[in-house]
Design a protein around this motif. Structure first.
Motif, mmCIF file in Angstrom:
data_model
loop_
_atom_site.group_PDB
_atom_site.id
_atom_site.type_symbol
_atom_site.label_atom_id
_atom_site.label_comp_id
_atom_site.label_asym_id
_atom_site.label_seq_id
_atom_site.Cartn_x
_atom_site.Cartn_y
_atom_site.Cartn_z
ATOM 1 N N ALA A 255 -4.934 11.362 -5.622
ATOM 2 C CA ALA A 255 -5.008 9.959 -6.045
ATOM 3 C C ALA A 255 -4.306 9.066 -5.024
ATOM 4 N N HIS A 256 -4.485 9.388 -3.747
ATOM 5 C CA HIS A 256 -3.795 8.580 -2.741
ATOM 6 C C HIS A 256 -4.448 7.201 -2.625
ATOM 7 N N GLY A 257 -3.664 6.248 -2.198
ATOM 8 C CA GLY A 257 -4.101 4.862 -2.126
ATOM 9 C C GLY A 257 -3.412 4.033 -3.191
ATOM 10 N N GLY A 258 -3.904 2.859 -3.425
ATOM 11 C CA GLY A 258 -3.310 1.991 -4.434
ATOM 12 C C GLY A 258 -2.087 1.255 -3.917
ATOM 13 N N TRP A 259 -1.583 0.353 -4.765
ATOM 14 C CA TRP A 259 -0.460 -0.506 -4.387
ATOM 15 C C TRP A 259 0.730 -0.247 -5.317
ATOM 16 N N ARG B 129 0.835 -1.202 0.000
ATOM 17 C CA ARG B 129 0.000 0.000 0.000
ATOM 18 C C ARG B 129 0.874 1.258 0.000
ATOM 19 N N SER B 130 0.474 2.220 -0.804
ATOM 20 C CA SER B 130 1.159 3.510 -0.816
ATOM 21 C C SER B 130 1.025 4.150 0.560
ATOM 22 N N SER B 131 2.157 4.538 1.164
ATOM 23 C CA SER B 131 2.138 5.089 2.519
ATOM 24 C C SER B 131 3.317 6.041 2.689
ATOM 25 N N GLY B 132 3.365 6.697 3.842
ATOM 26 C CA GLY B 132 4.490 7.557 4.173
ATOM 27 C C GLY B 132 4.651 8.712 3.196
ATOM 28 N N GLU B 133 5.880 8.957 2.769
ATOM 29 C CA GLU B 133 6.152 10.101 1.893
ATOM 30 C C GLU B 133 5.507 9.934 0.526
ATOM 31 N N TRP B 134 5.342 8.691 0.071
ATOM 32 C CA TRP B 134 4.662 8.453 -1.200
ATOM 33 C C TRP B 134 3.187 8.850 -1.088
ATOM 34 N N LEU B 135 2.553 8.453 0.003
ATOM 35 C CA LEU B 135 1.156 8.818 0.229
ATOM 36 C C LEU B 135 0.996 10.331 0.317
#
Length: 585
Positions: free
Chosen positions: A137-141, A113-119
């Motif tokens: 477009a937060h979320g996704g893998w 899951r997209s998290s942290g600085e990527w999120l």
């Protein structure tokens, strides 16, 4: 000399096979299965198979012990002219192997899951190129070990090899939860909850990825793999006549005019499976989502009606092909399930008829699909999806004749697959395929070719073989052909066995399980380490020989980056989950 087995083991009620990899002169004549502690519980005779293509990996015999249904820890002892060969230990349990593997694969997705600085970046993304505006477009893998981008289909510059990525993964969690419910096995309660959690996470992401047009944005792109994150994530575009990444097509990229359509998907590049995912999400209540079930369904309907009318302008070649059609069939089936509006069912029937027209009929009730203009269909990731889509459609079709016809067509396609796979020495049951090479000559071989329209993209195809396992198991549930059932069951299990270590390299492809896991080297660095529960790309043909075999564990010689074999990719795990969920153990 070694007896190759599934490293985790076998479900007690399923098919159980092993393979002896040795030399012609070994001539094994007898094998036995022994329980831990030494008691023999089963005896059998090896079946000689021989050498395979130009693999140069040994001489083969197959060992079938499916009739043994007992549980416990076992090994196989094989008597050869050179002495006794003993396999590594493995388990046989009722449902346990299936549950463990699905559980591990679900944890992999949670880790991706997209998290942290990527999120943080993904909450406000600008567009790569000239398009104005920002998108939450937060979320996704994350797509792969070395690609923290998120994609619905990353090969949409190609016409006939588009893989289904994040959107199909979201759909799969809902479908797998439903299949586990249908199995009647009450032990799957917690797994089903976790699947609905992951599927809802994916559906919420797809809702945010919607474009003002009514379709979906294609991708969250990132800069080179080692670049810093801040400012380097964008809503990406795909050239229609070129490639920003691959081969000589990259040289023409600057000549192409990029407009809004380049940022969005066609039905074959993730749009169809995104619609299926949102329609499926609308059928399932799950707390904590950002959208209501009505909102999911309305978004799915809007996307279908828009993309069906405008699909050609989002394809790279301005035309429909088989991939658009089977993704549409799945979308329409799920729209009908969710809405019960008859028009979707009628459209699904018409879409199925379009697929039938692409079938080339053979003798003995076999057929293969053409993707366009007589070009045989084969695929590195989703080869089982046309069969699965037909079976899903058959399940909702109220006209018995139409439903039976869809199943009949699925049977014909799988008979062709079984036939071409058995038309050469093939102790592992690996699925072979018919294709036309770059000179237009029809060939049959084991692994995805080096030279295609998306060259030089070629890699191990664990997603492909898992998709065919899923298709075989889905067909098992509905076919009345007893002989076909037996062949499908064996074929389906052989694909999972290959991934779980029963292959010429005795390597389990799921990180953290079994033996001899491969590691990913990127520019001689360990920065991108594979995640437990994830599945690597897998085995390919040899670099310089389509009839050969390769599994490059470390860089060396011409290989500086062993991504083709070692990198994990979400379609592998997606299809693996679905294949195991269809198993009904």
């Amino acid at each position: 000399m070694e007896v190759l087995v599934n490293h985790l083991g076998y479900d007690a009620g399923g098919r159980k096979t092993a393979v002896y990899q040795g030399k012609r002169e070994d001539q094994p004549v007898h094998f036995c299965v022994r329980r831990e502690g030494g008691k023999t519980v089963f005896e059998g005779v090896p079946a000689e198979c021989g050498e395979v293509a130009q693999w140069n990996t040994g001489y083969y015999w197959t060992l079938d012990f499916s009739d043994w249904k007992g549980e416990g820890v076992f090994c196989i002892c094989l008597e050869t002219s050179s002495g006794t060969v003993v396999s590594e230990s493995f388990e046989i349990r009722q449902s346990l192997v299936t549950m463990r593997l699905i559980n591990a694969a679900c944890y992999y997705f949670k880790a991706q899951r997209s998290s942290g600085e990527w999120l943080h970046e993904d909450r406000s993304l600008s567009f790569d190129g000239e398009r104005a505006g920002r998108v939450d477009a937060h979320g996704g893998w994350y797509d792969a070990t070395g690609d923290y981008g998120i994609h619905l289909s990353h090969l949409s510059h190609g016409s006939v090899h588009n893989p289904q990525q994040a959107s199909f993964s979201a759909y799969t969690f809902f479908k797998a939860a439903e299949e586990l419910t249908a199995s009647g096995n009450e032990q799957y309660t917690m797994l089903k909850r976790r699947m609905l959690d992951e599927g809802s996470f994916g559906a919420d992401f797809l809702m945010r990825l919607r474009a003002p047009s009514g379709g979906f944005f294609r991708s969250i792109s990132r800069a080179n793999a080692l670049a810093h994150v801040r400012g380097n994530r964008k809503i990406g575009f795909e050239y229609h006549a070129s490639s920003s990444q691959f081969s000589e097509k990259a040289a023409t990229a600057d000549e192409e005019v990029v407009n809004d359509t380049n940022y969005e998907v066609s039905l074959r590049s993730g749009g169809g499976t995104a619609i299926a995912a949102l329609a499926a999400a609308s059928r399932h209540y799950y707390p904590g989502t950002d959208y209501t079930r009505d909102e999911y369904l309305l978004a799915a309907k809007d996307a279908w009606h828009y993309l069906y009318e405008n699909n050609e302008q989002y394809t790279n070649d301005g035309a429909w092909n088989l991939i658009d059609e089977y993704c549409s069939l799945l979308a329409l089936t799920e729209l009908f399930r969710a809405s019960e509006e008859y028009e979707y069912l009628m459209e699904a029937g018409a879409m199925a008829e379009r697929i039938y027209k692409r079938m080339v009929m053979e003798e003995d009730q076999k057929a293969y699909l053409t993707v366009r203009d007589g070009e045989p269909y084969y695929h590195a990731a989703d080869e089982g999806l046309p069969v699965m889509a037909l079976i899903e459609y058959a399940a909702v079709e109220m006209d018995e004749e139409k439903s039976n016809n869809a199943i009949k067509m699925a049977e014909m396609l799988m008979r062709h697959m079984l036939f071409v796979s058995a038309s050469a020495n093939n102790p592992f049951g690996y699925p072979r395929f018919l294709y036309k090479d770059e000179k237009g000559i029809e060939r049959i071989q084991f692994f995805f070719p080096h030279h295609t329209a998306v060259e030089p993209w070629w890699q191990g195809e664990n997603a492909r073989i898992a998709s065919l396992s899923a298709a075989a198991r889905a067909l098992l549930a509905v076919t009345r052909d007893t002989e076909l059932k037996g062949a499908l069951e064996l074929f389906a299990d052989q694909q999972i066995n290959w991934i779980m270590g029963l292959n010429p390299f005795d390597s389990c492809m799921m990180e953290g399980y079994g033996r001899n896991n491969i590691q990913y080297f990127f520019n001689d660095r360990y920065d991108f380490m594979n995640c437990p529960g994830g599945i690597c790309n897998g085995i390919t043909s040899a670099e310089d020989n389509e009839e050969g075999i390769a599994f490059i564990r470390e860089p060396g010689g011409s290989v500086k980056d062993n991504w083709r074999w070692a990198e994990q990719w979400i379609p592998h795990v997606t299809w693996f989950i679905l294949a195991e969920a269809y198993k009904r153990i």
